[in-house]
Design an enzyme around this catalytic site. Structure first.
Site: not given
Length: 266
Positions: A124, A232, A234
């Protein structure tokens, strides 16, 4: 006569170290260098690496020594934006908030990681830093562009609703990311106000959104895994296969780099 027994030599493999960027924050009149826990959990659980937080101290850090000590670099996302002065953009308050201490740390770290062939994963804001570090620029408030999708998070809701996987991106064939995810369309949780405007000549596009917004890039001249994604991975790394693959691929490249460093030592 007693037979000689062979003794087995136990070999231990060091868990590879990955330098992780931090935000510079102020709480209760104290300064903090912090990162959201989900990045660290993904690094440990999915990539299988040991995350090491790097303070945002800019040129007070010896990046050459740092990169000699670690086996990879992860540049995280953040609520702040890269300061527009770094790419001749509009430095108004509406394009903030900013984190100049982080900028002064991550941009030179990204350049040196790529130049030294150290595996890099940028997420990001990290992808935007990657582009600016290599001479590119950013567009602000992209939802205001004619024909653009609204890539921002919902105005209200839970964390899971903000980071819900809802946007389609198209993986470019024959790229670095295609070797991880295959050249196809996938759903991601992209949520951002800014995006790449002028792409650095040292980067190539790895994925785009339906409106043409660049959603992933890689370094052309790194000689190592050096990928930036605008979404994202994660957040859903434990339940979304595409997210997990990105972190597993990063971890594999970090381990390969660590083994190569060990082999080169006298």
């Amino acid at each position: 006569m007693k037979r000689k027994t062979k003794t087995k030599t136990k070999t231990t493999t060091r868990q590879p170290l990955v330098a992780v960027s931090t935000d510079f924050r102020q709480f209760d009149d104290a300064c903090w260098h912090a990162v959201q826990q989900r990045y660290l959990e993904a690094a440990v659980a999915a990539a299988g690496v040991f995350p090491v937080l790097i303070p945002s101290l800019g040129d007070r850090l010896d990046f050459e020594e740092l990169l000699a000590a670690v086996d990879g670099v992860m540049i995280t996302g953040s609520a702040s934006n890269v300061h527009p002065a770094l790419y001749a953009g509009d430095a108004s308050e509406t394009n903030g908030p900013y984190d100049v201490a982080r900028d002064a740390t991550t941009l030179p770290l990204i350049r040196k990681a790529i130049d030294h062939g150290v595996p890099l994963l940028a997420i990001c804001r990290g992808m935007q830093e990657m582009n600016v570090a290599l001479g590119g620029s950013l567009a602000a408030e992209i939802h205001e562009r004619p024909g653009s999708l609204d890539h921002r998070a919902p105005e209200s809701g839970s964390w899971d609703e903000w980071f819900a996987i809802r946007q389609t991106v198209f993986i470019k064939p024959e790229g670095c990311l295609a070797s991880v995810l295959a050249p196809k369309e996938i759903k991601v949780n992209s949520l951002h106000r800014q995006a790449v405007k002028l792409l650095s000549t040292r980067l190539q596009v790895e994925a785009v959104a339906e409106d043409g917004t660049i959603e992933a890039v890689s370094a052309r001249d790194s000689g190592a895994f050096a990928i930036g994604v605008q979404w994202h991975p994660e957040y859903w790394v434990k339940s979304d296969e595409a997210s997990a693959r990105i972190f597993r691929a990063f971890g594999d490249k970090v381990r390969s780099h660590a083994r190569a460093k060990t082999t080169r030592k006298p």
